[in-house]
Design an enzyme around this catalytic site. Structure first.
Site, PDB file in Angstrom:
ATOM      1  N   GLU A 124       0.857  -1.190   0.000  1.00  0.00           N
ATOM      2  CA  GLU A 124       0.000   0.000   0.000  1.00  0.00           C
ATOM      3  C   GLU A 124       0.887   1.232   0.000  1.00  0.00           C
ATOM      4  O   GLU A 124       1.805   1.330   0.811  1.00  0.00           O
ATOM      5  CB  GLU A 124      -0.879   0.001   1.258  1.00  0.00           C
ATOM      6  N   THR A 127      -4.564   5.844   2.473  1.00  0.00           N
ATOM      7  CA  THR A 127      -5.018   7.155   2.945  1.00  0.00           C
ATOM      8  C   THR A 127      -5.936   7.791   1.898  1.00  0.00           C
ATOM      9  O   THR A 127      -5.850   8.973   1.589  1.00  0.00           O
ATOM     10  CB  THR A 127      -3.836   8.078   3.309  1.00  0.00           C
ATOM     11  N   LYS A 167     -10.210  -2.659   7.944  1.00  0.00           N
ATOM     12  CA  LYS A 167      -8.954  -2.251   8.562  1.00  0.00           C
ATOM     13  C   LYS A 167      -9.222  -1.859  10.014  1.00  0.00           C
ATOM     14  O   LYS A 167      -9.883  -0.851  10.274  1.00  0.00           O
ATOM     15  CB  LYS A 167      -8.382  -1.066   7.772  1.00  0.00           C
TER      16      LYS A 167
END
Length: 192
Positions: free
Chosen positions: A28, A58, A118
């Site tokens: 990521e 993000t 998450k």
């Protein structure tokens, strides 16, 4: 999963390749600015050479979803749950991993069909949070993220986390050197 935040393009590609070499499957790259988007694009290209998937992290706005799509991301990750961001990612054909820290957020994510979630910030929530949330949400697949390192990874996996994300631990040469043994151990346990 490896989280490569704040690296320049060359370092992002280098650490991505090192992560894949030791058995980390997903990378990521958080996309908080244009340099990060360029690093994501370069990691996506490097991953394509190996058949490795690279996602954008993000992703907190629809604009960031659009940047992730343009850079070739294979998935998106957010620190929290936003219906608008999740729907934009799914509409673009990208799996989305929203951050959750409450039962309400889990329910909202699941209402969109999202089962991979998450758990963030995992170290602050604690491994017990994962076990507790599996009671009412047995189908949830939690990725423990935030404050994860080699010393607490096993605890979170034992509590029911489906995966862990390592960020700053990847910058520590001692921890990075221990990753192959940890990944082998986890894989062997999963195969039993």
């Amino acid at each position: 999963m490896a989280i490569l935040r704040g690296f320049d393009i060359a370092r992002t590609v280098e650490v991505s390749r090192r992560a894949w070499d030791v058995g980390i499957r997903l990378v990521e790259v958080p996309v908080q600015n244009e340099t990060a988007v360029a690093a994501l694009r370069a990691a996506v290209e490097a991953g394509a050479e190996r058949g490795a998937v690279v996602g954008a992290g993000t992703v907190t706005t629809v604009e960031r979803v659009e940047r992730a799509v343009a850079a070739g991301a294979g998935f998106t990750v957010a620190p929290g749950f936003s219906r608008e961001v999740a729907e934009a990612s799914l509409a673009a054909g990208l799996p989305h991993l929203p951050g959750v820290a409450t039962a309400t957020e889990i329910q909202q994510a699941q209402a969109l069909g999202l089962t991979w979630l998450k758990a963030f910030p995992a170290a602050d929530l604690g491994a017990g949070w994962i076990a507790s949330m599996h009671g009412p949400f047995p189908e949830a697949r939690f990725v423990a993220t935030g404050g994860m390192n080699l010393s607490n990874t096993g605890e979170f996996l034992a509590a029911g986390a489906a995966a862990v994300s390592l960020g700053s631990a990847l910058a520590d040469p001692d921890q990075f050197a221990q990753l192959p043994a940890l990944i082998t151990s986890i894989t062997e346990k999963a195969d039993r």
